[in-house]
Design a protein around this motif. Structure first.
Motif, PDB file in Angstrom:
ATOM      1  N   ARG A  92       0.843  -1.193   0.000  1.00 20.90           N
ATOM      2  CA  ARG A  92       0.000   0.000   0.000  1.00 20.90           C
ATOM      3  C   ARG A  92       0.884   1.251   0.000  1.00 20.90           C
ATOM      4  NH1 ARG A  92      -5.312  -0.974   1.514  1.00 20.90           N
ATOM      5  NH2 ARG A  92      -5.621   1.130   0.747  1.00 20.90           N
ATOM      6  N   PRO A  93       1.594   1.503  -1.105  1.00 20.12           N
ATOM      7  CA  PRO A  93       2.505   2.659  -1.139  1.00 20.12           C
ATOM      8  C   PRO A  93       1.793   3.981  -0.918  1.00 20.12           C
ATOM      9  CG  PRO A  93       2.178   1.728  -3.334  1.00 20.12           C
ATOM     10  CD  PRO A  93       1.591   0.763  -2.371  1.00 20.12           C
ATOM     11  N   ASP A  94       0.475   4.018  -1.159  1.00 17.49           N
ATOM     12  CA  ASP A  94      -0.262   5.255  -0.940  1.00 17.49           C
ATOM     13  C   ASP A  94      -0.283   5.645   0.536  1.00 17.49           C
ATOM     14  OD1 ASP A  94      -1.752   3.028  -0.381  1.00 17.49           O
ATOM     15  OD2 ASP A  94      -3.524   3.615  -1.505  1.00 17.49           O
ATOM     16  N   ALA A  95       0.023   4.695   1.425  1.00 17.03           N
ATOM     17  CA  ALA A  95       0.074   5.024   2.850  1.00 17.03           C
ATOM     18  C   ALA A  95       1.196   6.010   3.159  1.00 17.03           C
ATOM     19  CB  ALA A  95       0.257   3.757   3.684  1.00 17.03           C
ATOM     20  N   ARG A  96       2.189   6.099   2.276  1.00 15.90           N
ATOM     21  CA  ARG A  96       3.286   7.051   2.483  1.00 15.90           C
ATOM     22  C   ARG A  96       2.846   8.481   2.192  1.00 15.90           C
ATOM     23  NH1 ARG A  96       8.200   4.420   3.016  1.00 15.90           N
ATOM     24  NH2 ARG A  96       8.270   2.255   2.280  1.00 15.90           N
ATOM     25  N   GLY A  97       1.739   8.633   1.458  1.00 14.18           N
ATOM     26  CA  GLY A  97       1.189   9.947   1.192  1.00 14.18           C
ATOM     27  C   GLY A  97       1.963  10.730   0.154  1.00 14.18           C
ATOM     28  N   GLU A  98       1.560  11.972  -0.025  1.00 14.98           N
ATOM     29  CA  GLU A  98       2.147  12.811  -1.074  1.00 14.98           C
ATOM     30  C   GLU A  98       3.615  13.121  -0.829  1.00 14.98           C
ATOM     31  OE1 GLU A  98       0.888  17.204   0.595  1.00 14.98           O
ATOM     32  OE2 GLU A  98      -0.565  16.067  -0.580  1.00 14.98           O
ATOM     33  N   ALA A  99       4.039  13.113   0.432  1.00  4.62           N
ATOM     34  CA  ALA A  99       5.432  13.417   0.752  1.00  4.62           C
ATOM     35  C   ALA A  99       6.341  12.208   0.598  1.00  4.62           C
ATOM     36  CB  ALA A  99       5.544  13.969   2.178  1.00  4.62           C
ATOM     37  N   MET A 100       5.759  11.021   0.451  1.00  7.62           N
ATOM     38  CA  MET A 100       6.510   9.779   0.268  1.00  7.62           C
ATOM     39  C   MET A 100       7.602   9.614   1.328  1.00  7.62           C
ATOM     40  SD  MET A 100       5.089   8.070  -2.043  1.00  7.62           S
ATOM     41  CE  MET A 100       6.297   6.798  -2.351  1.00  7.62           C
ATOM     42  N   TYR A 101       7.216   9.715   2.594  1.00  8.91           N
ATOM     43  CA  TYR A 101       8.176   9.602   3.675  1.00  8.91           C
ATOM     44  C   TYR A 101       8.773   8.205   3.777  1.00  8.91           C
ATOM     45  CZ  TYR A 101       6.621  14.076   5.570  1.00  8.91           C
ATOM     46  OH  TYR A 101       6.348  15.404   5.748  1.00  8.91           O
ATOM     47  N   ASP A 102      10.028   8.159   4.179  1.00  5.12           N
ATOM     48  CA  ASP A 102      10.658   6.901   4.553  1.00  5.12           C
ATOM     49  C   ASP A 102      10.299   6.633   6.015  1.00  5.12           C
ATOM     50  OD1 ASP A 102      11.909   6.416   2.118  1.00  5.12           O
ATOM     51  OD2 ASP A 102      13.626   7.673   2.645  1.00  5.12           O
ATOM     52  N   PHE A 103       9.499   5.629   6.253  1.00  6.21           N
ATOM     53  CA  PHE A 103       9.133   5.284   7.623  1.00  6.21           C
ATOM     54  C   PHE A 103      10.355   4.729   8.356  1.00  6.21           C
ATOM     55  CE2 PHE A 103       5.019   6.025   6.186  1.00  6.21           C
ATOM     56  CZ  PHE A 103       4.060   5.792   7.157  1.00  6.21           C
ATOM     57  N   GLU A 104      10.367   4.910   9.651  1.00  4.29           N
ATOM     58  CA  GLU A 104      11.415   4.310  10.486  1.00  4.29           C
ATOM     59  C   GLU A 104      10.747   3.553  11.625  1.00  4.29           C
ATOM     60  OE1 GLU A 104      15.035   5.597  13.514  1.00  4.29           O
ATOM     61  OE2 GLU A 104      14.585   6.891  11.803  1.00  4.29           O
ATOM     62  N   PHE A 105      11.057   2.263  11.717  1.00  2.00           N
ATOM     63  CA  PHE A 105      10.511   1.408  12.765  1.00  2.00           C
ATOM     64  C   PHE A 105      11.641   1.081  13.740  1.00  2.00           C
ATOM     65  CE2 PHE A 105       8.208   0.836   8.832  1.00  2.00           C
ATOM     66  CZ  PHE A 105       6.883   0.870   9.216  1.00  2.00           C
ATOM     67  N   PHE A 106      11.380   1.235  15.029  1.00  4.98           N
ATOM     68  CA  PHE A 106      12.435   1.031  16.016  1.00  4.98           C
ATOM     69  C   PHE A 106      11.858   0.428  17.291  1.00  4.98           C
ATOM     70  CE2 PHE A 106      10.598   5.174  16.701  1.00  4.98           C
ATOM     71  CZ  PHE A 106      10.543   5.327  18.079  1.00  4.98           C
ATOM     72  N   ALA A 107      12.747   0.037  18.191  1.00  4.85           N
ATOM     73  CA  ALA A 107      12.325  -0.577  19.452  1.00  4.85           C
ATOM     74  C   ALA A 107      12.956   0.158  20.625  1.00  4.85           C
ATOM     75  CB  ALA A 107      12.724  -2.052  19.484  1.00  4.85           C
ATOM     76  N   VAL A 108      12.259   0.144  21.765  1.00  8.58           N
ATOM     77  CA  VAL A 108      12.799   0.682  23.007  1.00  8.58           C
ATOM     78  C   VAL A 108      12.750  -0.402  24.070  1.00  8.58           C
ATOM     79  CG1 VAL A 108      12.189   3.087  22.535  1.00  8.58           C
ATOM     80  CG2 VAL A 108      10.556   1.613  23.708  1.00  8.58           C
ATOM     81  N   ARG A 109      13.698  -0.341  24.968  1.00 10.52           N
ATOM     82  CA  ARG A 109      13.806  -1.352  26.026  1.00 10.52           C
ATOM     83  C   ARG A 109      12.800  -1.029  27.120  1.00 10.52           C
ATOM     84  NH1 ARG A 109      18.464  -0.460  26.656  1.00 10.52           N
ATOM     85  NH2 ARG A 109      19.418  -2.058  25.352  1.00 10.52           N
ATOM     86  N   ASP A 110      11.693  -1.745  27.142  1.00 12.25           N
ATOM     87  CA  ASP A 110      10.651  -1.510  28.134  1.00 12.25           C
ATOM     88  C   ASP A 110       9.738  -2.730  28.167  1.00 12.25           C
ATOM     89  OD1 ASP A 110       8.492  -0.588  29.696  1.00 12.25           O
ATOM     90  OD2 ASP A 110       8.901   1.475  29.113  1.00 12.25           O
ATOM     91  N   PRO A 111       9.623  -3.404  29.312  1.00 16.44           N
ATOM     92  CA  PRO A 111       8.796  -4.614  29.385  1.00 16.44           C
ATOM     93  C   PRO A 111       7.302  -4.339  29.289  1.00 16.44           C
ATOM     94  CG  PRO A 111       9.584  -4.012  31.569  1.00 16.44           C
ATOM     95  CD  PRO A 111      10.285  -3.112  30.602  1.00 16.44           C
TER      96      PRO A 111
END
Length: 513
Positions: A92-111
């Motif tokens: 679903r590339p349209d989810a990036r929208g008109e700006a076509m952002y590069d999403f960043e997925f990350f994790a944090v240490r938290d139980p």
């Protein structure tokens, strides 16, 4: 700032009420496909927080997040999360929208079980949520939901409904969310000061935002080929937890209110879907094993991880057994028992090589190669580490983590010129990567090239949106005794560009106030 949640359930609940909407990202205007059943954003909303402003706000937040000691700066894990997220976005590339952002997925240490999205396409997962997800489809369902918040530009729409001092409550909520982990009292003061009488309106909007994110997330989950039942099972278990624990319900539910209507809507969408079995990737099991070790650095935590891996070895699932053996190898490395780590890693690699399905992971994930290189570096086998990194880059050309390790190995082997030459090529290919610029600065420092060192550090600061620090580094570079004519020309050009950019930022900040 240590990432810890308030101990008092009442403070947690009150804070959650005030900060819930700060996790509703909004970086992109929705496309016609995603917005077919949703209200169209008017021009007024778009003026309040443009896609560019959303990205800038998200980057500023991420500066604080990346500096936090509980930010999981682990390349193999980050690569897995981003591969999974980009796989969903590809459908679903349209989810990036008109700006076509590069999403960043990350994790944090938290139980604590939670996930969140920041403006501009930054989506984070608590380690507790990754370990709680019982299937890759469940993890993907949360990821799809957060992508939905971003795609629907929920912060821009929230601002459009407020019209007054729009950025102030958002900044307050974000600061409160971060402050909550170290000082509940400070978090409360920030949130209350920023929110005022707008709280109820934002909460009402947040419920609608959740339904929209469910709708978009469900579509993305389905189109990406995952089992849509993963969304139902994950939210179903959370709903049971709410009934059983009331005030101590999972944090994900406190920041993402789960109503009976939402559950009914998700289940109704399931009725029309043909069942599609999805087999979890082996990398999902490896990532969870890595997270289980990374989320702790205490002797007790390591003992708990070892106990869990022991239990996994007794299951009938091949993925779980191999992941447990990998987990033991990684655990030994973190405990600095490098000989044991190497022995365990070699054994599990041989076992994976003989497994028809799992052996694909040796060529598609950096989990094994990265650990092997880390062990070689820790045991000062620098030349071997260089060769392993070179081989890994051939097999995994998109792995940024292997690139960083290759540079570390070259530096450790005193091959500074090779490292500098390699990094100069890399910064041309990946112009938006501040870590490469930081590494290049360190290599130049080792070579005694002061002007180039500070120019590289200036680039790194600029890429992290810290222009004052970048300009300071340029000033140091200009006064360096080895600054050449060409260096001075580069410094002058960058200084003019960044001063103008900083001036514009200050003007925008003044206008917002």
């Amino acid at each position: 700032m240590k990432l810890k949640l308030p101990s008092s359930p009442k403070k947690i609940m009150c804070l959650a009420v005030l900060t819930a909407t700060c996790f509703f990202s909004a970086s992109i205007a929705p496309s016609s496909t995603l917005a077919q059943n949703l209200p169209t954003l008017g021009d007024t909303e778009r003026q309040d927080l443009s896609p560019l402003m959303e990205r800038k706000l998200g980057e500023q937040i991420m500066q604080s997040v990346r500096r936090d000691p509980d930010y999981m700066d682990d390349a193999p894990l980050s690569e897995y999360l981003n591969r999974l997220g980009n796989r969903m976005l590809e459908t679903r590339p349209d989810a990036r929208g008109e700006a076509m952002y590069d999403f960043e997925f990350f994790a944090v240490r938290d139980p604590v079980l939670n996930a969140f999205a920041f403006p501009g396409g930054f989506i984070g997962f608590h380690s507790g949520l990754i370990l709680t997800a019982q299937s890759e489809s469940e993890l993907a369902s949360v990821m799809g939901h957060e992508i939905g918040h971003v795609a629907q530009r929920h912060i821009a729409r929230m601002i459009g409904s407020q019209k007054v001092d729009s950025l102030i409550p958002i900044a307050a909520m974000i600061l409160a969310a971060l402050a909550a982990r170290s000082s509940p009292d400070a978090a409360m003061a920030l949130a209350v000061g920023g929110q005022g009488v707008a709280i109820q309106r934002q909460l009402n909007f947040s419920r609608e935002a959740e339904r929209e994110a469910d709708r978009v997330g469900f579509q993305i989950l389905r189109d990406a080929g995952f089992d849509t039942a993963g969304m139902v099972s994950f939210f179903g278990r959370l709903q049971v937890a709410t009934r059983n624990y009331n005030d101590t319900a999972p944090a994900y539910l406190r920041s993402h209110p789960l109503t009976s209507e939402r559950m009914a809507d998700i289940q109704a969408r399931m009725i029309d879907q043909r069942y599609k079995q999805y087999v979890d990737s082996f990398e999902f099991s490896l990532a969870r094993a890595r997270v289980r070790v990374l989320q702790t650095d205490t002797p007790q935590g390591y003992m708990d991880a070892a106990t869990f891996f022991d239990t996994q070895l007794k299951t009938d699932q091949e993925d779980s057994k191999l992941a447990a053996r990998y987990g033991f190898a990684f655990l030994a490395y973190k405990q600095k028992d490098y000989a044991k780590a190497q022995e365990l890693l070699d054994k599990v690699v041989k076992q994976v090589e003989t497994s028809p399905r799992q052996k694909i992971a040796l060529k598609t994930t950096s989990m094994f190669a990265s650990l092997d290189i880390d062990i070689k570096l820790a045991t000062k086998q620098y030349d071997t580490a260089v060769k392993l990194a070179e081989q890994a880059m051939q097999q995994l050309p998109l792995s940024r983590g292997i690139v960083y390790q290759y540079v570390d190995a070259l530096v450790a082997a005193n091959r500074h010129e090779d490292a500098a030459r390699f990094l100069r090529d890399q910064v041309q290919l990946y112009r938006q990567d501040p870590k490469l610029q930081n590494q290049l600065g360190k290599v130049y420092e080792l070579q005694g090239k002061q002007a180039l060192q500070h120019i590289a550090l200036a680039e790194a600061y600029a890429l992290n949106s810290a222009l004052p620090a970048a300009l300071q580094q340029l000033d140091i570079a200009r006064r360096a005794p080895d600054a050449q004519y060409y260096d001075q020309a580069v410094i002058d050009a960058k200084e003019r560009e960044w001063k103008e950019k900083h001036k514009d930022e200050m003007k925008d900040e003044k206008n917002r106030k």
